[in-house]
Design an enzyme around this catalytic site. Structure first.
Site, PDB file in Angstrom:
ATOM      1  N   LYS A  43       0.791  -1.269  -0.355  1.00 32.68           N
ATOM      2  CA  LYS A  43      -0.173  -0.130  -0.150  1.00 32.68           C
ATOM      3  C   LYS A  43       0.936   1.407  -0.094  1.00 32.68           C
ATOM      4  O   LYS A  43       1.863   1.156   0.599  1.00 32.68           O
ATOM      5  CB  LYS A  43      -0.887   0.309   1.102  1.00 32.68           C
ATOM      6  CG  LYS A  43      -1.675   0.873   1.694  1.00 32.68           C
ATOM      7  CD  LYS A  43      -2.648   1.167   2.063  1.00 32.68           C
ATOM      8  CE  LYS A  43      -2.343   1.985   3.476  1.00 32.68           C
ATOM      9  NZ  LYS A  43      -2.433   2.893   4.180  1.00 32.68           N
TER      10      LYS A  43
ATOM     11  N   ASP B 158      -3.239   3.949  -1.805  1.00 37.55           N
ATOM     12  CA  ASP B 158      -4.537   4.662  -0.762  1.00 37.55           C
ATOM     13  C   ASP B 158      -4.516   6.446  -0.517  1.00 37.55           C
ATOM     14  O   ASP B 158      -3.552   7.104  -0.290  1.00 37.55           O
ATOM     15  CB  ASP B 158      -4.182   4.088   0.655  1.00 37.55           C
ATOM     16  CG  ASP B 158      -5.694   4.568   1.382  1.00 37.55           C
ATOM     17  OD1 ASP B 158      -6.205   4.622   1.369  1.00 37.55           O
ATOM     18  OD2 ASP B 158      -4.839   4.033   2.669  1.00 37.55           O
TER      19      ASP B 158
ATOM     20  N   THR C  17     -12.388   6.577  10.624  1.00 42.68           N
ATOM     21  CA  THR C  17     -11.884   5.866  11.808  1.00 42.68           C
ATOM     22  C   THR C  17     -11.784   6.003  12.476  1.00 42.68           C
ATOM     23  O   THR C  17     -12.055   6.460  13.988  1.00 42.68           O
ATOM     24  CB  THR C  17     -11.444   3.998  11.750  1.00 42.68           C
ATOM     25  OG1 THR C  17     -10.171   4.338  11.420  1.00 42.68           O
ATOM     26  CG2 THR C  17     -11.705   3.164  11.223  1.00 42.68           C
TER      27      THR C  17
ATOM     28  N   LYS D 109      -7.307   8.259  -1.284  1.00 45.98           N
ATOM     29  CA  LYS D 109      -9.035   8.206  -1.120  1.00 45.98           C
ATOM     30  C   LYS D 109      -9.587   9.540  -1.473  1.00 45.98           C
ATOM     31  O   LYS D 109      -9.037  10.500  -0.943  1.00 45.98           O
ATOM     32  CB  LYS D 109      -8.826   8.808   0.368  1.00 45.98           C
ATOM     33  CG  LYS D 109      -8.485   7.779   1.117  1.00 45.98           C
ATOM     34  CD  LYS D 109      -8.686   7.663   2.683  1.00 45.98           C
ATOM     35  CE  LYS D 109      -8.222   6.911   3.717  1.00 45.98           C
ATOM     36  NZ  LYS D 109      -6.807   6.419   3.481  1.00 45.98           N
TER      37      LYS D 109
ATOM     38  N   ARG E 271       3.171  -1.866  10.379  1.00 45.85           N
ATOM     39  CA  ARG E 271       4.798  -1.193  11.971  1.00 45.85           C
ATOM     40  C   ARG E 271       5.394  -3.212  11.895  1.00 45.85           C
ATOM     41  O   ARG E 271       6.289  -3.145  12.122  1.00 45.85           O
ATOM     42  CB  ARG E 271       4.029  -0.434  12.792  1.00 45.85           C
ATOM     43  CG  ARG E 271       4.268   0.941  12.179  1.00 45.85           C
ATOM     44  CD  ARG E 271       3.680   2.410  13.371  1.00 45.85           C
ATOM     45  NE  ARG E 271       2.273   1.872  12.893  1.00 45.85           N
ATOM     46  CZ  ARG E 271       1.357   2.468  14.293  1.00 45.85           C
ATOM     47  NH1 ARG E 271       2.259   3.317  14.831  1.00 45.85           N
ATOM     48  NH2 ARG E 271       0.027   2.563  13.657  1.00 45.85           N
TER      49      ARG E 271
ATOM     50  N   HIS F 193     -11.679  12.342  -3.193  1.00 47.09           N
ATOM     51  CA  HIS F 193     -12.896  12.768  -3.432  1.00 47.09           C
ATOM     52  C   HIS F 193     -12.959  14.344  -4.374  1.00 47.09           C
ATOM     53  O   HIS F 193     -12.544  15.554  -3.280  1.00 47.09           O
ATOM     54  CB  HIS F 193     -13.453  13.212  -1.571  1.00 47.09           C
ATOM     55  CG  HIS F 193     -14.256  13.575  -1.627  1.00 47.09           C
ATOM     56  ND1 HIS F 193     -14.476  14.004  -0.547  1.00 47.09           N
ATOM     57  CD2 HIS F 193     -15.699  13.881  -1.881  1.00 47.09           C
ATOM     58  CE1 HIS F 193     -15.862  14.540   0.131  1.00 47.09           C
ATOM     59  NE2 HIS F 193     -16.723  14.358  -0.765  1.00 47.09           N
ATOM     60  N   ASP F 194     -13.989  13.971  -4.920  1.00 53.42           N
ATOM     61  CA  ASP F 194     -13.437  15.791  -5.381  1.00 53.42           C
ATOM     62  C   ASP F 194     -14.703  15.426  -7.020  1.00 53.42           C
ATOM     63  O   ASP F 194     -15.864  13.998  -6.851  1.00 53.42           O
ATOM     64  CB  ASP F 194     -12.432  14.999  -6.802  1.00 53.42           C
ATOM     65  CG  ASP F 194     -12.195  16.909  -7.166  1.00 53.42           C
ATOM     66  OD1 ASP F 194     -12.457  17.899  -7.383  1.00 53.42           O
ATOM     67  OD2 ASP F 194     -10.851  17.372  -7.018  1.00 53.42           O
TER      68      ASP F 194
HETATM   69  O1  C5P Z   1       1.493   0.117  11.097  1.00 52.73           O
HETATM   70  P1  C5P Z   1      -0.587  -0.059  10.572  1.00 52.73           P
HETATM   71  O2  C5P Z   1      -0.078  -1.230  10.831  1.00 52.73           O
HETATM   72  O3  C5P Z   1      -1.066   0.804  11.890  1.00 52.73           O
HETATM   73  O4  C5P Z   1      -0.662   0.596   9.624  1.00 52.73           O
HETATM   74  C1  C5P Z   1      -1.780   0.607   9.120  1.00 52.73           C
HETATM   75  C2  C5P Z   1      -2.333   1.064   7.780  1.00 52.73           C
HETATM   76  O5  C5P Z   1      -3.241   1.406   7.744  1.00 52.73           O
HETATM   77  C3  C5P Z   1      -0.913   2.451   7.569  1.00 52.73           C
HETATM   78  O6  C5P Z   1      -0.623   3.067   6.368  1.00 52.73           O
HETATM   79  C4  C5P Z   1      -2.830   3.723   8.171  1.00 52.73           C
HETATM   80  O7  C5P Z   1      -2.561   5.092   7.543  1.00 52.73           O
HETATM   81  C5  C5P Z   1      -3.564   3.044   7.128  1.00 52.73           C
HETATM   82  N1  C5P Z   1      -5.371   2.705   8.207  1.00 52.73           N
HETATM   83  C6  C5P Z   1      -5.573   2.374   9.323  1.00 52.73           C
HETATM   84  N2  C5P Z   1      -6.826   3.257   9.593  1.00 52.73           N
HETATM   85  C7  C5P Z   1      -7.514   3.309   9.091  1.00 52.73           C
HETATM   86  C8  C5P Z   1      -6.949   2.971   7.667  1.00 52.73           C
HETATM   87  C9  C5P Z   1      -5.860   3.257   7.066  1.00 52.73           C
HETATM   88  O8  C5P Z   1      -5.103   2.353   9.880  1.00 52.73           O
HETATM   89  N3  C5P Z   1      -8.855   3.357   9.316  1.00 52.73           N
END
Ligand code: C5P
Length: 231
Positions: free
Chosen positions: A31, A58, A118, A60, A210, A62-63
Site C-alpha cells: 500500500k 490509497d 475511523t 482516497k 509497523r 473525493h472530487d
Molecule cells: O502500522 P499499521 O499496521 O498500524 O498501519 C496500518 C495502515 O493502514 C496505515 O497505513 C494506516 O494509515 C492505514 N489505515 C489505518 N486505519 C484506517 C485506515 C487506514 O490504520 N482506518
C-alpha cells in the site's frame, strides 16, 4: 484465500524499494499512501510494480466525478491494482470511478470505498451535517450505497468487517487495517484484531504496517502473519 498487503509507510522511494526487497517473495502486495505518494509521485508506484508487486494506491479521492474519473484512469495506466475513494463523494462520483476502472478490463484497478474515517465519532459526524446516525449506522448505509453504485469493495475496521461481509453481495472486497498478530505492539491503533480473526470475519485483504516494517526480521514477521491468516 485472503491476501496480505504491507503498508509502505516510509518517506522516500529508496526506503520503499529497500523495504520491498528486504521483505522479499513472501509478500506480493504493497500500500502506497498519501505521505509517500506526495513525496515521490508515480515513480514510486512504478518502482514497486517493477519489483513484480501489486500496488494499492490509497489516496482516497473525493472530487467532482470528471476529476475522479481521470485520476482513476491515471492509476489504471500506472498498473495500480487497488485504489480508494470516499463514498460521501456521491453516486455519480463512485460510478465515474468504477467506469474509468472498467476501461482496463481484466487488469482493472479495483475501487474501494471509505465509508466513515475511523478517526470520526458521532460528534464529528454531526459537525459535518450527518445527524441522527451513529458511526456504525453510517458505515453500514455508506457501504451499501458505495457497492450499489459500483465500488468493488470497502476499507473497514476489523470491528465492522463481520457485519458488512454478511450484509453485502458475494465477491465484495473487504480491506482491513488495524491488524495485529497475537502479542504484537498495538501502537496508536485503538481497535485491533488478529489476522486469524479478521480473515474469519470475512476480510479479503489485511493491511499491516509497523508489525512488519519495524520488525528486526521482516521476512519472519510477514511469514508469521501469513501463517496466522491461514489458521
Ligand atoms: O502500522 P499499521 O499496521 O498500524 O498501519 C496500518 C495502515 O493502514 C496505515 O497505513 C494506516 O494509515 C492505514 N489505515 C489505518 N486505519 C484506517 C485506515 C487506514 O490504520 N482506518
Amino acid at each position: 484465500m485472503a491476501e496480505l498487503i504491507v503498508a509502505l509507510d516510509v518517506q522516500t522511494r529508496e526506503e520503499a524499494v529497500a523495504k520491498v526487497k528486504a521483505i522479499g517473495d513472501g509478500v506480493g502486495f504493497y500500500k502506497i499512501g498519501l505521505e509517500l505518494y506526495t513525496a515521490e509521485g508515480p515513480d514510486v508506484v512504478k518502482a514497486v510494480k517493477d519489483l513484480g508487486k501489486k500496488v494499492f494506491l490509497d489516496l482516497k479521492f473525493h472530487d467532482i466525478p470528471r476529476t475522479v474519473e481521470r485520476a482513476v484512469r491515471s492509476g489504471g495506466k500506472l498498473g495500480v491494482d487497488l485504489m480508494t475513494i470516499h463514498s460521501v463523494g456521491g453516486a455519480a462520483m463512485i460510478r465515474a470511478a468504477a467506469d474509468a476502472a472498467a476501461e482496463f478490463g481484466a487488469s482493472k484497478p479495483r475501487i474501494l470505498a471509505v465509508t466513515v474515517l475511523t478517526s470520526m465519532d458521532e460528534q464529528d459526524l454531526r459537525d459535518v451535517g450527518i445527524v441522527g446516525r451513529t458511526p456504525a449506522e453510517q458505515v453500514s448505509a455508506m457501504a451499501q450505497f458505495a457497492v450499489g453504485n459500483g465500488a468493488d469493495g470497502l476499507v473497514c475496521s476489523p470491528r465492522e468487517v463481520g457485519a458488512l461481509s454478511k450484509a453485502l453481495k458475494q465477491g465484495t472486497l473487504f480491506i482491513t487495517p488495524g491488524v495485529r498478530p497475537a502479542g504484537a505492539a498495538v501502537g496508536d491503533q485503538k481497535r485491533v484484531a488478529t489476522p486469524a480473526d479478521a480473515v474469519r470475519d470475512g476480510a479479503t485483504h489485511l493491511v499491516v504496517g509497523r508489525p512488519i516494517l519495524a520488525a528486526e526480521d521482516p521476512v519472519a514477521a510477514a511469514a508469521a502473519i501469513l501463517k496466522e491468516m491461514s489458521l
